[in-house]
Design an enzyme around this catalytic site. Structure first.
Site, PDB file in Angstrom:
ATOM      1  N   SER A  27      17.150  15.477  79.387  1.00 23.90           N
ATOM      2  CA  SER A  27      17.014  16.939  79.522  1.00 23.90           C
ATOM      3  C   SER A  27      15.766  17.361  80.302  1.00 23.90           C
ATOM      4  O   SER A  27      15.861  18.212  81.199  1.00 23.90           O
ATOM      5  CB  SER A  27      17.022  17.612  78.150  1.00 23.90           C
ATOM      6  OG  SER A  27      18.301  17.495  77.577  1.00 23.90           O
ATOM      7  N   THR A  72      17.515  17.686  69.331  1.00 16.43           N
ATOM      8  CA  THR A  72      18.352  16.492  69.378  1.00 16.43           C
ATOM      9  C   THR A  72      18.210  15.699  68.087  1.00 16.43           C
ATOM     10  O   THR A  72      17.588  16.163  67.122  1.00 16.43           O
ATOM     11  CB  THR A  72      18.035  15.664  70.658  1.00 16.43           C
ATOM     12  OG1 THR A  72      18.984  14.609  70.765  1.00 16.43           O
ATOM     13  CG2 THR A  72      16.630  15.101  70.669  1.00 16.43           C
ATOM     14  N   LYS A  76      19.423  18.253  64.263  1.00 17.79           N
ATOM     15  CA  LYS A  76      20.340  19.348  64.615  1.00 17.79           C
ATOM     16  C   LYS A  76      20.815  20.131  63.387  1.00 17.79           C
ATOM     17  O   LYS A  76      21.179  21.295  63.503  1.00 17.79           O
ATOM     18  CB  LYS A  76      21.552  18.797  65.367  1.00 17.79           C
ATOM     19  CG  LYS A  76      21.241  18.318  66.782  1.00 17.79           C
ATOM     20  CD  LYS A  76      22.526  17.900  67.487  1.00 17.79           C
ATOM     21  CE  LYS A  76      22.263  17.293  68.835  1.00 17.79           C
ATOM     22  NZ  LYS A  76      23.500  16.943  69.545  1.00 17.79           N
ATOM     23  N   ASN A  97      21.872  22.831  68.559  1.00 16.86           N
ATOM     24  CA  ASN A  97      21.220  21.973  69.571  1.00 16.86           C
ATOM     25  C   ASN A  97      20.303  22.785  70.486  1.00 16.86           C
ATOM     26  O   ASN A  97      19.689  22.240  71.391  1.00 16.86           O
ATOM     27  CB  ASN A  97      22.250  21.181  70.390  1.00 16.86           C
ATOM     28  CG  ASN A  97      22.907  22.019  71.474  1.00 16.86           C
ATOM     29  OD1 ASN A  97      22.932  23.238  71.396  1.00 16.86           O
ATOM     30  ND2 ASN A  97      23.446  21.365  72.481  1.00 16.86           N
ATOM     31  N   ASP A 112      26.977  22.394  73.106  1.00 15.04           N
ATOM     32  CA  ASP A 112      27.741  21.172  73.413  1.00 15.04           C
ATOM     33  C   ASP A 112      29.209  21.460  73.701  1.00 15.04           C
ATOM     34  O   ASP A 112      29.827  20.834  74.558  1.00 15.04           O
ATOM     35  CB  ASP A 112      27.641  20.167  72.250  1.00 15.04           C
ATOM     36  CG  ASP A 112      26.357  19.354  72.309  1.00 15.04           C
ATOM     37  OD1 ASP A 112      25.733  19.294  73.384  1.00 15.04           O
ATOM     38  OD2 ASP A 112      25.978  18.785  71.270  1.00 15.04           O
ATOM     39  N   GLY A 136      35.900   9.560  66.596  1.00 11.71           N
ATOM     40  CA  GLY A 136      34.616  10.028  66.069  1.00 11.71           C
ATOM     41  C   GLY A 136      34.786  11.342  65.330  1.00 11.71           C
ATOM     42  O   GLY A 136      35.735  12.096  65.595  1.00 11.71           O
ATOM     43  N   ALA A 137      33.882  11.599  64.389  1.00 16.35           N
ATOM     44  CA  ALA A 137      33.941  12.860  63.629  1.00 16.35           C
ATOM     45  C   ALA A 137      32.539  13.391  63.354  1.00 16.35           C
ATOM     46  O   ALA A 137      32.329  14.133  62.401  1.00 16.35           O
ATOM     47  CB  ALA A 137      34.705  12.648  62.319  1.00 16.35           C
ATOM     48  N   GLY A 138      31.576  13.017  64.201  1.00 18.21           N
ATOM     49  CA  GLY A 138      30.207  13.522  64.052  1.00 18.21           C
ATOM     50  C   GLY A 138      30.054  14.846  64.785  1.00 18.21           C
ATOM     51  O   GLY A 138      31.047  15.517  65.127  1.00 18.21           O
ATOM     52  N   ALA A 140      29.134  15.537  67.845  1.00 20.97           N
ATOM     53  CA  ALA A 140      29.703  15.588  69.190  1.00 20.97           C
ATOM     54  C   ALA A 140      31.225  15.734  69.121  1.00 20.97           C
ATOM     55  O   ALA A 140      31.832  16.460  69.921  1.00 20.97           O
ATOM     56  CB  ALA A 140      29.319  14.325  69.963  1.00 20.97           C
ATOM     57  N   TYR A 232      26.611   8.815  78.685  1.00 21.46           N
ATOM     58  CA  TYR A 232      26.252   9.433  79.978  1.00 21.46           C
ATOM     59  C   TYR A 232      26.521   8.562  81.199  1.00 21.46           C
ATOM     60  O   TYR A 232      26.067   8.876  82.292  1.00 21.46           O
ATOM     61  CB  TYR A 232      24.752   9.785  80.030  1.00 21.46           C
ATOM     62  CG  TYR A 232      24.217  10.550  78.871  1.00 21.46           C
ATOM     63  CD1 TYR A 232      24.981  11.503  78.214  1.00 21.46           C
ATOM     64  CD2 TYR A 232      22.929  10.329  78.429  1.00 21.46           C
ATOM     65  CE1 TYR A 232      24.486  12.207  77.139  1.00 21.46           C
ATOM     66  CE2 TYR A 232      22.418  11.035  77.352  1.00 21.46           C
ATOM     67  CZ  TYR A 232      23.207  11.963  76.713  1.00 21.46           C
ATOM     68  OH  TYR A 232      22.708  12.660  75.645  1.00 21.46           O
TER      69      TYR A 232
HETATM   70  P1  NDP Z   1      26.831  11.246  64.926  1.00 22.26           P
HETATM   71  O1  NDP Z   1      25.852  10.301  64.335  1.00 22.26           O
HETATM   72  O2  NDP Z   1      26.963  12.634  64.344  1.00 22.26           O
HETATM   73  O3  NDP Z   1      28.319  10.576  64.848  1.00 22.26           O
HETATM   74  C1  NDP Z   1      28.486   9.244  65.239  1.00 22.26           C
HETATM   75  C2  NDP Z   1      29.982   8.931  65.286  1.00 22.26           C
HETATM   76  O4  NDP Z   1      30.136   7.561  65.731  1.00 22.26           O
HETATM   77  C3  NDP Z   1      30.671   9.009  63.915  1.00 22.26           C
HETATM   78  O5  NDP Z   1      32.003   9.395  64.093  1.00 22.26           O
HETATM   79  C4  NDP Z   1      30.575   7.554  63.430  1.00 22.26           C
HETATM   80  O6  NDP Z   1      31.562   7.206  62.479  1.00 22.26           O
HETATM   81  C5  NDP Z   1      30.838   6.818  64.717  1.00 22.26           C
HETATM   82  N1  NDP Z   1      30.313   5.457  64.672  1.00 22.26           N
HETATM   83  C6  NDP Z   1      29.018   5.080  64.675  1.00 22.26           C
HETATM   84  N2  NDP Z   1      28.929   3.725  64.610  1.00 22.26           N
HETATM   85  C7  NDP Z   1      30.212   3.259  64.552  1.00 22.26           C
HETATM   86  C8  NDP Z   1      30.785   1.954  64.462  1.00 22.26           C
HETATM   87  N3  NDP Z   1      30.025   0.846  64.418  1.00 22.26           N
HETATM   88  N4  NDP Z   1      32.142   1.859  64.437  1.00 22.26           N
HETATM   89  C9  NDP Z   1      32.918   2.969  64.492  1.00 22.26           C
HETATM   90  N5  NDP Z   1      32.436   4.238  64.556  1.00 22.26           N
HETATM   91  C10 NDP Z   1      31.100   4.370  64.587  1.00 22.26           C
HETATM   92  O7  NDP Z   1      26.513  11.303  66.484  1.00 22.26           O
HETATM   93  P2  NDP Z   1      26.913  12.440  67.537  1.00 22.26           P
HETATM   94  O8  NDP Z   1      28.261  12.939  67.189  1.00 22.26           O
HETATM   95  O9  NDP Z   1      25.811  13.409  67.678  1.00 22.26           O
HETATM   96  O10 NDP Z   1      26.939  11.595  68.929  1.00 22.26           O
HETATM   97  C11 NDP Z   1      27.992  10.697  69.221  1.00 22.26           C
HETATM   98  C12 NDP Z   1      27.852  10.208  70.661  1.00 22.26           C
HETATM   99  O11 NDP Z   1      28.002  11.300  71.573  1.00 22.26           O
HETATM  100  C13 NDP Z   1      26.485   9.572  70.984  1.00 22.26           C
HETATM  101  O12 NDP Z   1      26.709   8.448  71.811  1.00 22.26           O
HETATM  102  C14 NDP Z   1      25.762  10.659  71.738  1.00 22.26           C
HETATM  103  O13 NDP Z   1      24.809  10.135  72.646  1.00 22.26           O
HETATM  104  C15 NDP Z   1      26.919  11.307  72.489  1.00 22.26           C
HETATM  105  N6  NDP Z   1      26.644  12.709  72.844  1.00 22.26           N
HETATM  106  C16 NDP Z   1      26.743  13.055  74.167  1.00 22.26           C
HETATM  107  C17 NDP Z   1      26.521  14.358  74.555  1.00 22.26           C
HETATM  108  C18 NDP Z   1      26.621  14.715  75.995  1.00 22.26           C
HETATM  109  O14 NDP Z   1      26.149  15.796  76.373  1.00 22.26           O
HETATM  110  N7  NDP Z   1      27.219  13.877  76.811  1.00 22.26           N
HETATM  111  C19 NDP Z   1      26.166  15.414  73.587  1.00 22.26           C
HETATM  112  C20 NDP Z   1      26.116  14.946  72.211  1.00 22.26           C
HETATM  113  C21 NDP Z   1      26.337  13.632  71.891  1.00 22.26           C
HETATM  114  P3  NDP Z   1      31.302   7.450  60.896  1.00 22.26           P
HETATM  115  O15 NDP Z   1      31.458   8.930  60.671  1.00 22.26           O
HETATM  116  O16 NDP Z   1      32.342   6.640  60.237  1.00 22.26           O
HETATM  117  O17 NDP Z   1      29.890   6.986  60.621  1.00 22.26           O
END
Ligand code: NDP
Length: 288
Positions: A27, A72, A76, A97, A112, A136-138, A140, A232
């Site tokens: 950023s 970040t 957040k 964010n 985002d 994924g369910a975080g 992002a 990225y």
């Molecule tokens: P979170 O920590 O909130 O979520 C992480 C996600 O990854 C969860 O769904 C988690 O599953 C899953 N995960 C992590 N480790 C594993 C594994 N070993 N096996 C399977 N699933 C796994 O992170 P964010 O949602 O904030 O970010 C996720 C990605 O998105 C990152 O790489 C981040 O850099 C990228 N991002 C990119 C942006 C952009 O502008 N391009 C903006 C924001 C994020 P579980 O819930 O089961 O733990």
């Protein structure tokens, strides 16, 4: 936020990124050139902030010279309780964010979902028309689901390692036609033939050889599918998708467009997108 009076004043404004760590963030590399290109006398700073320092760091944004901040990992969600107001974007995303400082009041936003929606729409000509699988369910993944909903995607399957987290996401986003499953071979074999869009929103993909699913599962997707990865840069998933003739998108466009929205929220001005893109590409290349 900048006003015509403050823009012209001699006071140098500040804005920055709050996180732990922040050293890796791209950023600053594109926000400072954007401020310079717009002729705004402001410095974009890196504010490495351990959790114990977060309240003080956020309180400092009430100063008249502060425009706001990017937020970040891992703050957040923690910053939400420190805001005077949470905008709809932050409430829907369940995370902030972006902090906007307006006359000493702090407003929590989330850019985002704008970033992903804009990036996908300008890259995938069929964006919004095909069922999607989101890995994924975080935070992002939430942004991705909101963006896909805005684009009119007919149905979305969210596949997560811990299915209960996907269930929380579904409960928080009523009105989205969501299916839920784990990231296991049987579930994905069932879901992928129906999907024309696959999005990796897990944290897996940064290292070579690291993939969120077995790449042979891409063979179950229809011809002409599209694969997006929020990482990225090119990932093994994106390379494998291109080998199959699919369209692909990495996360840099999302990053730049979410940053452009931040710039506008802080300054009230249209973001100089070309400057931001060029600086982001250069910064990514420099990281190797
Ligand atoms: P979170 O920590 O909130 O979520 C992480 C996600 O990854 C969860 O769904 C988690 O599953 C899953 N995960 C992590 N480790 C594993 C594994 N070993 N096996 C399977 N699933 C796994 O992170 P964010 O949602 O904030 O970010 C996720 C990605 O998105 C990152 O790489 C981040 O850099 C990228 N991002 C990119 C942006 C952009 O502008 N391009 C903006 C924001 C994020 P579980 O819930 O089961 O733990």
């Amino acid at each position: 936020m900048l006003t015509s009076t403050t823009k012209d004043s001699n006071v140098r404004r500040i804005v920055g990124i709050i996180g732990d760590p922040v050293a890796h963030s791209l950023s600053p590399a594109f926000q400072q050139p954007a401020l310079d290109a717009a002729g705004i006398p402001a410095t974009f700073e890196k504010w490495h902030t351990p959790l114990a320092d977060l309240p003080t760091r956020v309180a400092a944004l009430r100063a008249p010279e502060a425009l706001g901040a990017c937020v970040t990992v891992p703050h957040k969600i923690n910053v939400m309780a420190m805001m005077d107001e949470i905008a709809d974007s932050g409430r829907l995303a369940g995370a902030v964010n972006t902090i906007v400082s307006r006359d000493g009041r702090l407003i929590g936003e989330n850019t985002d979902h704008h970033g992903f929606r804009t990036s996908l729409a300008e890259t995938d000509p069929l964006a919004g028309t095909r069922p999607a699988v989101v890995l994924g369910a975080g935070g992002a993944a939430r942004a991705v689901v909101l963006a896909l909903r805005d684009l009119g995607v007919p149905s979305i399957m969210v596949a997560n390692r811990r299915p209960e987290r996907a269930a929380d996401l579904a409960a928080d986003l009523p009105g989205v036609r969501l299916g839920l499953t784990g990231i296991d071979e049987a579930s994905l074999r069932a879901a992928l033939p129906e999907a024309g869009l696959l999005v990796n929103a897990t944290s897996l993909g940064w290292r070579p050889g690291e993939t969120p699913l077995d790449l042979s599962l891409l063979d179950f997707m229809p011809d002409g599918s599209f694969v997006a990865d929020l990482t990225y840069r090119d990932t093994d998933l994106l390379l494998a998708a291109r080998e199959r003739g699919f369209g692909t998108l990495d996360g840099l466009g999302m990053l730049v467009h979410q940053g452009a929205r931040q710039f506008t929220l802080w300054t009230g001005l249209e973001a100089p997108l070309e400057v931001m893109w060029a600086a982001a590409l250069a910064a990514r290349a420099a990281k190797g």
